[in-house]
Design a protein around this motif. Structure first.
Motif, short mmCIF file in Angstrom:
data_model
loop_
_atom_site.label_atom_id
_atom_site.label_comp_id
_atom_site.label_asym_id
_atom_site.label_seq_id
_atom_site.Cartn_x
_atom_site.Cartn_y
_atom_site.Cartn_z
N ALA A 20 121.09 106.80 9.57
CA ALA A 20 119.97 107.70 9.30
C ALA A 20 120.39 108.76 8.29
CB ALA A 20 119.51 108.37 10.59
N THR A 21 119.46 109.17 7.45
CA THR A 21 119.73 110.19 6.44
C THR A 21 118.89 111.43 6.70
OG1 THR A 21 118.05 109.32 4.94
CG2 THR A 21 120.30 108.44 4.72
N GLY A 22 119.28 112.53 6.04
CA GLY A 22 118.61 113.80 6.31
C GLY A 22 117.18 113.87 5.83
N MET A 23 116.85 113.18 4.73
CA MET A 23 115.49 113.24 4.21
C MET A 23 114.54 112.31 4.94
SD MET A 23 116.01 113.81 0.10
CE MET A 23 114.27 114.08 -0.16
N GLY A 24 115.09 111.29 5.63
CA GLY A 24 114.25 110.47 6.49
C GLY A 24 113.85 109.12 5.95
N PRO A 25 113.08 108.35 6.76
CA PRO A 25 112.76 106.96 6.43
C PRO A 25 111.90 106.77 5.18
CG PRO A 25 111.58 107.70 8.41
CD PRO A 25 112.58 108.74 8.10
N ASP A 26 111.09 107.75 4.81
CA ASP A 26 110.29 107.59 3.60
C ASP A 26 111.16 107.54 2.36
OD1 ASP A 26 108.10 107.59 5.22
OD2 ASP A 26 107.05 109.22 4.20
N MET A 27 112.24 108.27 2.35
CA MET A 27 113.18 108.21 1.23
C MET A 27 113.85 106.84 1.19
SD MET A 27 114.42 109.90 -1.36
CE MET A 27 115.86 110.01 -2.43
N GLU A 28 114.19 106.32 2.35
CA GLU A 28 114.78 104.99 2.42
C GLU A 28 113.81 103.93 1.88
OE1 GLU A 28 116.91 101.58 3.09
OE2 GLU A 28 117.55 103.67 2.89
N GLU A 29 112.54 104.06 2.24
CA GLU A 29 111.54 103.11 1.74
C GLU A 29 111.41 103.18 0.23
OE1 GLU A 29 106.77 102.06 2.26
OE2 GLU A 29 107.70 103.63 3.48
N LEU A 30 111.46 104.41 -0.31
CA LEU A 30 111.37 104.58 -1.75
C LEU A 30 112.55 103.91 -2.46
CD1 LEU A 30 110.01 105.94 -4.22
CD2 LEU A 30 111.44 107.94 -3.75
N ILE A 31 113.76 104.11 -1.92
CA ILE A 31 114.96 103.49 -2.50
C ILE A 31 114.83 101.97 -2.47
CG2 ILE A 31 117.42 103.09 -2.13
CD1 ILE A 31 117.10 105.78 -3.28
N ARG A 32 114.41 101.43 -1.34
CA ARG A 32 114.32 99.99 -1.17
C ARG A 32 113.25 99.37 -2.08
NH1 ARG A 32 113.40 100.09 3.72
NH2 ARG A 32 111.16 99.75 3.70
N GLU A 33 112.05 99.95 -2.08
CA GLU A 33 110.95 99.37 -2.85
C GLU A 33 111.15 99.51 -4.36
OE1 GLU A 33 107.13 100.66 -1.62
OE2 GLU A 33 107.29 99.78 0.37
N SER A 34 111.92 100.50 -4.77
CA SER A 34 112.14 100.69 -6.20
C SER A 34 113.18 99.73 -6.76
CB SER A 34 112.60 102.13 -6.47
OG SER A 34 113.88 102.35 -5.93
N GLY A 35 113.93 99.05 -5.86
CA GLY A 35 114.97 98.14 -6.30
C GLY A 35 116.17 98.86 -6.88
N THR A 36 116.41 100.08 -6.43
CA THR A 36 117.52 100.87 -6.95
C THR A 36 118.86 100.18 -6.66
OG1 THR A 36 116.29 102.91 -6.59
CG2 THR A 36 118.69 103.11 -6.81
#
Length: 369
Positions: free
Chosen positions: A72-88
């Motif tokens: 888990a990260t401090g900014m939360g699951p929405d940040m994780e979704e952004l990273i994943r969907e962007s293909g970073t």
């Protein structure tokens, strides 16, 4: 991140008084679409020690082992979704068992005018190893854009990871910095963060102290000026017995800057003997600054020790008189006091060239002025 929705970040583990509007923050659809769309050319400038450390560059987030994805990260699951969907793409840094390189791993992110980019780096320290990772983000003073970073850390038994992050972005930049970590038995994670540039700063850090005797220490320094906004969320999760955490933040707010700091110590059932502390010091150098703090202790175990404290104050009249009596103007005296907290964080950075760069940034008017 789907268009037409807001991104919720920096959520507290439990909700407090909703009417204060401090439980979480929102990023607009415009910000998230920009980050998902743009793909900056190149990538970070990476420097590795000669031995003991390897790196796999450009791995897809979908291919990263589950051990990292579960942190888990401090900014939360929405940040994780952004990273994943962007293909970073992800830089995966691995430190071999028992290795303790003296030289740090360095990741430099030179951000450009008008650039909108996401970056991810994961650090895995094998048993008994030790590593320092220095991440630097900078740009031209007047530059604008958006830069988002996610860093995950995993420390095996008796391993030590020290993450140092320095942000010197231009005054029109938006900045997101997301950190998550996990510690096995006897392991430790130390975060040293310095936020000086950018107009809007969103930062979060969360460390899972899963193993007995594991430790987490965080030192944050910031300087907020003019229209600058800082929004931060840090959590220490105590699961193992006799675990230790310390969250410290020192900052200065000037002009009409605003800051919201959330610091949570979460004692989970079974973490007998755990100790946690959260401290914040804020110097207020303006009549229109907005300073908000939520210190939170959650307790699911009886045999623990937790403490928190936040102090906020203006320039002491006696101190100001002392400085002015020695030839300093009021503005120079305030600058000197503002630099004191930054210098304390700089003393934890084992890179003379980077410390000199920070000092030059401040000297050249890095107060978003």
């Amino acid at each position: 991140m789907k268009q037409g929705t807001e991104m919720k970040i920096n959520r507290l583990p439990v909700r407090t008084w909703n009417w204060l509007h401090m439980n979480e923050s929102s990023l607009s659809d415009i910000d998230t679409v920009l980050l998902s769309r743009d793909k900056p050319a190149g990538g970070p400038v990476l420097t590795l020690p000669k031995e003991g450390v390897s790196c796999i560059r450009g791995m897809s987030t979908g291919m990263v082992e589950a051990g990292f994805r579960d942190i888990a990260t401090g900014m939360g699951p929405d940040m994780e979704e952004l990273i994943r969907e962007s293909g970073t793409p992800v830089e995966i840094i691995r430190v071999k068992k028992g290795e303790k390189p003296e030289a740090p791993v360095k990741l430099a992110f030179p951000c450009k005018e008008g650039e909108h980019g996401l970056y991810a780096a994961y650090v895995y320290a094998e048993e008994g190893s030790s590593v320092t990772v220095i991440m630097e983000a900078d740009s031209a003073r007047q530059a604008g854009g958006t830069a988002g970073f996610q860093t995950r850390l995993y420390a095996e038994k008796d391993a030590r990871i020290r993450l140092i992050q320095v942000q010197l972005l231009g005054k029109e930049y938006g900045y997101l910095n997301d950190v998550g970590g996990a510690c096995e038995e006897g392991a430790s994670i130390e975060l040293v963060q310095l936020f000086l540039g950018a107009r809007n700063i969103y930062a979060g850090g969360s460390v899972n102290l899963a193993g007995d005797g594991s430790r987490m220490q965080t030192a944050i320094g910031y300087l907020g000026t003019k229209n600058q906004k800082l929004d931060m969320n840090y959590t220490a999760e105590h699961y193992g017995k006799k675990t230790e955490s310390l969250i410290e933040a020192k900052g200065v707010l000037r002009d009409n800057a605003s800051k919201l700091f959330r610091g949570t110590i979460d004692f989970r059932k079974g973490c007998a003997g755990a100790e946690g502390a959260e401290k914040e010091e804020v110097l207020l150098l303006g009549d229109e600054v907005v300073n908000r703090t939520i210190p939170l202790i959650l307790c699911g175990e009886e045999k623990v020790q937790g403490s928190h404290g936040a102090t906020a104050g203006r320039m002491d009249d006696e101190k100001l008189f002392y400085f002015c009596s020695r030839g300093l103007s009021r503005e120079e005296a305030c600058d000197m006091m503002a630099r004191a907290g930054i210098d304390a964080v700089c003393s934890k950075i084992p890179d003379e060239a980077l410390v000199e760069k920070v000092q030059a940034y401040l000297e050249e008017g890095g107060r978003n002025g």
